[in-house]
Design an enzyme around this catalytic site. Structure first.
Site, PDB file in Angstrom:
ATOM      1  N   LEU A 227       0.846  -1.195   0.000  1.00  0.00           N
ATOM      2  CA  LEU A 227       0.000   0.000   0.000  1.00  0.00           C
ATOM      3  C   LEU A 227       0.875   1.236   0.000  1.00  0.00           C
ATOM      4  CD1 LEU A 227      -2.767  -0.912   2.606  1.00  0.00           C
ATOM      5  CD2 LEU A 227      -2.818  -1.141   0.131  1.00  0.00           C
TER       6      LEU A 227
ATOM      7  N   GLU B 196       1.341   4.236  -2.932  1.00  0.00           N
ATOM      8  CA  GLU B 196       1.114   4.699  -4.299  1.00  0.00           C
ATOM      9  C   GLU B 196       2.370   5.291  -4.923  1.00  0.00           C
ATOM     10  OE1 GLU B 196      -1.066   5.013  -1.854  1.00  0.00           O
ATOM     11  OE2 GLU B 196      -2.786   3.939  -2.666  1.00  0.00           O
TER      12      GLU B 196
ATOM     13  N   PHE C  52      -8.140   4.853  -6.040  1.00  0.00           N
ATOM     14  CA  PHE C  52      -9.022   6.011  -6.185  1.00  0.00           C
ATOM     15  C   PHE C  52      -8.197   7.167  -6.720  1.00  0.00           C
ATOM     16  CE2 PHE C  52     -11.215   3.455  -3.091  1.00  0.00           C
ATOM     17  CZ  PHE C  52     -12.549   3.588  -3.441  1.00  0.00           C
TER      18      PHE C  52
ATOM     19  N   ASP D   8      -8.264  10.075  -5.813  1.00  0.00           N
ATOM     20  CA  ASP D   8      -7.777  10.854  -4.670  1.00  0.00           C
ATOM     21  C   ASP D   8      -6.362  10.408  -4.268  1.00  0.00           C
ATOM     22  OD1 ASP D   8     -10.775  11.838  -3.452  1.00  0.00           O
ATOM     23  OD2 ASP D   8     -10.694   9.971  -4.581  1.00  0.00           O
TER      24      ASP D   8
ATOM     25  N   HIS E 274     -12.290   9.990  -1.005  1.00  0.00           N
ATOM     26  CA  HIS E 274     -12.440   8.930  -2.011  1.00  0.00           C
ATOM     27  C   HIS E 274     -13.417   9.357  -3.103  1.00  0.00           C
ATOM     28  CE1 HIS E 274     -10.963   6.766   1.500  1.00  0.00           C
ATOM     29  NE2 HIS E 274     -10.653   5.742   0.733  1.00  0.00           N
TER      30      HIS E 274
END
Lengths: 324, 386
Positions: free
Chosen positions: A58, A60, A83, A85, A129
């Protein structure tokens, strides 16, 4: 012709390209066996294996950073961020690295990167989100930004994105994942920078981006009952933007409405409106109108979210605002 | 200082007027109020007066030319001042006078504080698309009412104006045709755009009848009604003004310029009396007589053809009980007076026969409410009966 959902169409596009080019790699959280948080990469792991469809931690920034490294090294990379976001966690690789490497290395490298990331607006997913951040991205030269609104467009555009030697952000719409559309049996691609007129009309030009397209078409149908003939344009890619198609339409109708689920201030709607004013001022029969999310954080409450987001009535009102 | 002589805007529907002849020539001395040229409108022949004293330095329009209101036709000023080159059309197109401090022609002309344009000018709001179309077809923007937000002129409005222009061109246009058309436009505009409502009151006119017989043959009932209106209207300012379509608001006007509906051989004319405030019955009667004569002869002055603030329509002798005249925009009220007839009235609980007439007030409901209309009629009745 077959009917596929928007999600299946993207999946098929990726699958076809991965079959064509054995170097393509998919990376992301749960994109492997699980098939992606929204099921878009379903089956790819089984067909192409763990080396080409890689589950990531996890992080990004790490996902996109790795993808850029692979891309530079000759392995076209498709990174999934759950997402839109979450692109904020990867802003340095997306905006500071990917679109600039080819430039400052004088063309010695290319960055065949696709960052797939969905917009969740309207689904009650809450403040962090639910955003549509395309305006942040089109501001950066060198980034291409794609916002498909149909299954057909999604498949044709994902293939073009994967084949592009430069970085592309592919903004999908979660609200459209289950929408079905006809997909030709034969392979096809859709070029970037080519808008699609989803509905012809003579009275008002309504430009709608990505997830709001079905509502834009509904508004146009309801306005047709009132004798107002709306031309609905889907730019499909906001960078590059097919301003010619929009300008030609406004020269015909004299009126421009731009609708998107992103916030109004500093949105792509403002950019489109300004380019039209620069190119077709004498054709305007009234000021361009933006229909966009209110400039407030999106609430988790779906009722509050619906009150914040643009809707059919808002687009109809905008299209009728050119008269008293 | 060089001043402009311009064609005034006499009403909303006049698109062009015909300049028939020059009454002064270049080089002639003119005094304030001197007639400089003569124009023919749809309704009358009108003399255009100089607003200042000086020499007629330059005439800008040839006789026989049709020109829109606001066109500058001549320049008047001291013989020694330099006359600037100006385009006579400019004032018809622009809302600010060219000769102004903000926008001097050139420094060499040294033109300072000019006479303001005589006509009230309104800011023209128009979309770029409509403007381009209007320019291509040479449509006078001042004559178009905008149907866009805040009264903005949009493409459809210009298209309608072009179509109208073409129809006019097709049907030709003698004076009679123009008069008929102007009237048709005006009443249509009124009926289409003004939400009318009416209220009536019956007035015992026995006092007025006896005063009239004492006042001599030249004074008419209309003069008494005008005098009563001059006394009543200042207390009811919402009835005396103009509705601004652009702003959707009423502009109340202190001066009482009473329009009188006059039926002439050339059609319906509404000349206006000068401000009625503080004027005597004899004074009003004299001006009314002159106006009516001029209206029949078609020689009304531009002053008399300026937009009234309130209109009186008096049907005169006969047996018409009531009627409801329609408002002449941009005014917001009109008073229709039926024939004076012997009527049964109840006075002090007794049934008596008196000369009486029914006064029907028509008002624009956008500007005036029922309570205001009622208060006005009550006071008017009191003033006429006392």
């Amino acid at each position: 012709m077959r009917e596929l959902t928007y999600a299946q169409a993207i999946n098929e596009g990726i699958r076809e390209e991965m079959r064509h080019n054995g170097k393509i790699v998919v990376l992301g959280e749960d994109v492997g066996k699980y098939g992606g948080v929204f099921g878009v990469t379903r089956g790819l792991y089984d067909e192409f294996g763990a080396a080409r469809v890689r589950d990531c931690p996890l992080n990004e920034a790490a996902i996109v950073g790795c993808a850029i490294g692979l891309a530079i090294a000759g392995r076209p990379a498709i990174a999934e961020l759950e997402f839109m976001d979450f692109t904020t966690f990867a802003m340095d690789p997306i905006t500071n690295q990917a679109p600039k490497l080819r430039f400052f290395w004088g063309g010695q490298v290319s960055v065949p990167l696709v960052v797939r990331t969905p917009i969740a607006a309207g689904l009650g997913f809450g403040t962090q989100h639910s955003q549509s951040l395309e305006a942040w991205l089109v501001h950066v030269p060198g980034l291409k930004v794609v916002m498909p609104s149909t299954a057909y467009d999604a498949k044709g555009l994902i293939k073009t994105a994967i084949r592009d030697p430069n970085p592309v952000v592919f903004a999908e719409s979660i609200s459209l994942y289950s929408a079905r559309g006809e997909i030709p049996d034969e392979e096809y691609v859709i070029p970037f920078g080519k808008a699609d007129i989803k509905r012809k009309g003579d009275d008002v030009t309504l430009v709608a981006l990505g997830p709001i397209m079905p509502k834009a078409l509904q508004a146009a149908e309801e306005l047709a009952q009132q004798g107002v003939d709306v031309e609905v344009i889907d730019p499909r890619t906001v960078a590059p933007l097919d301003i010619d198609t929009i300008v030609n339409s406004v020269k015909k109708t004299g009126r421009l409405v731009v609708a998107h689920v992103a916030h109004k201030t500093g949105g792509v709607g403002a950019e489109i409106a300004q380019q039209v004013v620069e190119r077709a001022f004498d054709s305007l029969d009234g000021p361009p109108v933006r229909v966009a999310a209110a400039d407030v954080p999106i609430a988790a409450s779906q009722r509050l979210e619906q009150a914040t987001l643009p809707d059919v009535a808002g687009m109809m009102k905008a299209c009728l605002s050119f008269r008293q | 200082m060089i001043s402009e002589v311009a064609i005034p805007v006499m009403d909303q529907t006049t698109e062009t007027v015909l300049l028939t002849r020059w009454l002064k020539q270049e080089g002639d001395a003119v005094r304030t109020g001197d007639a400089v040229c003569e124009i023919e409108t749809d309704k009358a022949t009108v003399e255009i007066e100089a607003g200042t004293e000086g020499v007629l330095r330059k005439t800008l329009v040839e006789p026989g030319t049709r020109i829109p209101p606001r066109t500058v036709v001549a320049l008047v000023g001291p013989a020694s001042d330099i006359v600037p080159d100006i385009d006579p059309d400019y004032n018809a197109q622009k809302t600010t006078p060219l000769l102004s401090n903000d926008n001097p022609v050139t420094t060499a002309h040294a033109v300072d504080s000019p006479t303001p344009a005589p006509a009230p000018t309104r800011e023209i709001r128009i979309s770029p698309r409509a403007r381009r179309l209007a320019e291509t077809h040479q449509v006078d923007l001042a004559s178009i009412a905008g149907s866009g937000p805040d009264g903005r002129i949009i493409e459809d409005d210009v298209k309608a104006a072009i179509e109208h222009k073409n129809q006019v061109a097709a049907t030709g246009g003698g004076t009679d045709a123009r008069v008929a058309r102007a009237k048709a436009e005006r009443v249509s505009l009124s009926w289409r755009t003004i939400p009318h409502f009416h209220m009536e009151v019956t007035v015992d006119l026995s006092q007025i009848v006896s005063r009239k017989s004492a006042a001599g043959s030249r004074v008419t009932f209309t003069d008494f009604f005008a005098l009563a209106l001059a006394q009543t209207l200042p207390h009811h300012p919402v009835l005396n003004g103009h509705w601004q379509n652009d702003a959707q608001a009423l502009t109340m006007i202190p001066a009482i310029r009473l329009g009188l509906l006059v039926q002439t051989d050339r059609g319906l004319v509404i000349p206006a009396l000068r401000d009625l405030r503080g004027r005597s019955l004899a004074d009003i009667a004299a001006e009314r007589e002159q106006l009516v004569n001029q209206a029949h002869a078609g020689t009304l002055t531009a002053t008399a053809l300026q937009e009234p603030t309130f209109t009186l329509s008096n049907v005169g002798p006969g047996h018409i009980d009531t009627f409801t005249a329609i408002i002449s925009p941009p005014q917001v009220a009109i008073l229709s007076v039926g024939s004076i007839q012997q009527r049964p009235l109840v006075v002090n609980a007794e049934l008596v026969i008196r000369p009486a007439a029914t006064f029907t007030l028509g008002v624009d409901h956008r500007a005036v409410d029922g309570r205001q209309a009622a208060a006005f009629l009550e006071q008017l009745k009191t003033n006429l009966e006392s």
